[in-house]
Design a protein around this motif. Structure first.
Motif, PDB file in Angstrom:
ATOM      1  N   ALA A  35       1.264  -1.071   0.113  1.00 57.42           N
ATOM      2  CA  ALA A  35      -0.315   0.133  -0.093  1.00 57.42           C
ATOM      3  C   ALA A  35       0.798   1.469  -0.344  1.00 57.42           C
ATOM      4  N   GLY A  36       2.079   1.238  -0.480  1.00 55.26           N
ATOM      5  CA  GLY A  36       3.144   2.473  -0.227  1.00 55.26           C
ATOM      6  C   GLY A  36       2.613   3.534   1.038  1.00 55.26           C
ATOM      7  N   VAL A  81      15.645   0.895   7.807  1.00 58.99           N
ATOM      8  CA  VAL A  81      14.911   1.411   7.111  1.00 58.99           C
ATOM      9  C   VAL A  81      14.160   0.741   5.628  1.00 58.99           C
ATOM     10  N   ASP A  82      13.456  -0.054   4.791  1.00 57.85           N
ATOM     11  CA  ASP A  82      13.129  -0.621   3.739  1.00 57.85           C
ATOM     12  C   ASP A  82      12.561   0.274   3.048  1.00 57.85           C
ATOM     13  N   GLY A  83      13.522   0.810   1.900  1.00 54.64           N
ATOM     14  CA  GLY A  83      12.729   1.446   0.887  1.00 54.64           C
ATOM     15  C   GLY A  83      13.249   0.649  -0.313  1.00 54.64           C
ATOM     16  N   ALA A  84      12.902  -0.299  -0.378  1.00 52.33           N
ATOM     17  CA  ALA A  84      13.109  -0.612  -1.568  1.00 52.33           C
ATOM     18  C   ALA A  84      12.777  -0.281  -2.819  1.00 52.33           C
ATOM     19  N   GLU A 135      -0.139   7.441   0.505  1.00 53.83           N
ATOM     20  CA  GLU A 135       1.014   8.079   0.289  1.00 53.83           C
ATOM     21  C   GLU A 135       2.286   8.703   0.002  1.00 53.83           C
ATOM     22  N   LEU A 136       2.485   7.714  -0.893  1.00 53.08           N
ATOM     23  CA  LEU A 136       3.454   7.275  -2.402  1.00 53.08           C
ATOM     24  C   LEU A 136       2.279   6.925  -3.590  1.00 53.08           C
ATOM     25  N   SER A 137       3.372   6.098  -4.029  1.00 46.67           N
ATOM     26  CA  SER A 137       2.618   6.273  -5.269  1.00 46.67           C
ATOM     27  C   SER A 137       1.731   4.503  -5.617  1.00 46.67           C
ATOM     28  N   VAL A 138       1.243   3.208  -5.184  1.00 43.32           N
ATOM     29  CA  VAL A 138       0.679   3.450  -5.090  1.00 43.32           C
ATOM     30  C   VAL A 138      -1.162   2.879  -4.150  1.00 43.32           C
TER      31      VAL A 138
END
Ligand SMILES: Cc1ncc(COP(=O)(O)O)c(C=O)c1O
Length: 442
Positions: free
Chosen positions: A218-219, A240-243, A372-375
């Protein structure tokens, strides 16, 4: 020019088609036959098989209407340079062998460290993917805790994360013999320092906390500031997992969501997801690389003459030999400039917001959370799981749109991941509005 190089040189346009093209191994065997033979089948035949049988049985992750899982959209510059990296065949594990190539990779890592707000001494390395990056970072965290505490705690080490953390975290925990302590999320799906505090206070085996900077499903970006504060209060490492979502550090419109990341201990981002690089590429960074070197440096008689004066990429993750896989991103960034990257990431964010608005305005659809992002996560009220599957498979077969069902807050849902600046949000909206009316997904 060799047949393979000629093929690569002429393959400069994106092969776009989101269709499901996988075939069974039996079918492929029938069409391909035996290729590994004593005398070889020759370059022309091998290339012909690849071009006409093997490649068509793969799906392009680059089609602008492929919005499933986390797709990909490498720049042509990055793809072209991947071939250069292969031709140059640099050993990128050790500075002495790969200095020039590693220097260029390090400039990219410095760009990322600056986006994170990390100090001069921070450093990193490119590894194969997020799974490898997460594993290496957590191995560092565990070793760091062992060095600090002097012994393994009663009951073994543990890490804490939300249930929304990527599956590679529990996989890494299994490999590292660590327990996973699940932390409840807030009502909007974030890991918070408040919930973490309770868990950390109750279990001193926890030596690492993993926060997501963009969950895959869900981003969602966890509340990094409060997470870092709580974790550090208890002496735990913060990874921090920002993959997927780490790319959005380059986007001013959402940078605030990452507040607190400045103090995290390690971080990954996969340039093959949203930084327009080809597979496979994960940037793993440490705010202070010394614990990583302590955890990962390999020593052997034949390695002892290595000059350890400059930082060696092999010391920062679980590997020794490595391809300089950060170079396609370096070449693309150097070619296009960081401003183009910011613009491209912002375009994806804008597309997701446009589609989210349209879903809200469409009677037969329901937006499940503000992206929140692009999902974008949404549902089609009235549809049973079979209807979602029927619709998704039909569109995949037609090559119209790749969008697969998921679960969100315990309910079946659909998700669209926007990482391709070439995706036209209006085309996506049109598909959603015209193909999702029927009550049974047909
Ligand atoms: C948040 C997150 N972490 C880790 C991974 C694993 O990355 P990789 O597939 O590159 O191993 C993914 C993959 O989708 C991801 O989305």
């Amino acid at each position: 020019m060799s047949i393979a190089l000629h093929w690569a040189a002429s393959h400069t346009t994106v092969a776009t088609d989101p269709k499901t093209t996988a075939r069974s191994a039996a079918e492929l065997q029938a069409d391909v036959g035996e290729t590994i033979t004593a005398d070889g089948i020759g370059a022309a035949r091998a290339m012909e098989l690849f071009d006409q049988v093997l490649l068509p049985a793969t799906r392009s992750a680059e089609d602008p209407m492929n919005l499933a899982y986390i797709p990909a959209a490498p720049t042509r510059a990055a793809v072209a340079f991947d071939t250069v990296v292969s031709a140059a065949n640099v050993f990128g594990g050790i500075w002495e062998n790969g200095a020039g190539a590693i220097f260029a990779e390090n400039q990219v890592l410095r760009w990322l460290a600056d986006l994170l707000g990390w100090p001069e001494e921070s450093a990193g390395v490119f590894v194969a993917g997020g799974t490898h990056g997460n594993l290496s970072a957590l191995a560092t965290a565990r070793e760091h805790a062992l060095q600090r505490r002097g012994r393994r705690p009663e009951g073994g080490w543990a890490l804490a994360c939300a249930s929304t953390a990527h599956s590679s975290i529990s996989s890494a925990a299994r490999l590292l013999d660590m327990d996973v302590v699940s932390v409840p999320v807030d009502d909007r799906g974030h890991l918070t320092g408040e919930a973490l505090e309770e868990v950390l206070a109750a279990d001193d085996r926890i030596c690492a906390v993993v926060a997501s900077a963009g969950t895959t499903n869900a981003g969602i970006v966890d509340d990094l500031a409060s997470v870092v504060e709580a974790a550090h209060r208890h002496g735990a490492w913060v990874h921090v997992d920002g993959a997927y979502g780490g790319a959005a550090l380059a986007a001013p419109s959402v940078r605030e969501r990452f507040t607190g990341i400045e103090q995290a201990d390690s971080f990954i981002v996969d340039p093959h997801k949203w930084l327009f690089a080809p597979y496979d590429c994960c940037a793993l960074l440490y705010r202070d690389p010394r614990p990583a070197a302590a955890a990962h440096s390999q020593h052997a008689a034949y390695l002892d003459s290595i000059d350890r004066g400059e930082s060696n990429p092999s010391d920062l993750a679980a590997h020794l030999s490595r391809r300089t896989r950060g170079l396609p991103l370096w070449y693309s960034l150097a070619t296009h400039g960081t401003a183009s990257y910011t613009a491209a990431v912002e375009r994806c964010l804008a597309s997701s917001r446009t589609v989210a608005r349209a879903i809200e305005e469409t009677e037969h659809l329901e937006l499940l959370a503000e992206p929140e992002l692009s999902v974008v996560v949404f549902r089609r009220p009235g549809w049973a799981p079979a209807a979602y599957r029927r619709w998704s498979q039909r569109l995949a077969k037609e090559g119209t749109l790749l969008c697969v069902p998921t679960a969100f807050r315990g309910e079946i849902a659909l998700r669209l991941a926007f990482v391709n600046p070439g995706t036209d949000p209006e085309a996506v909206i049109k598909v959603l509005r015209t193909t999702m009316r029927a009550a049974d997904g047909s």
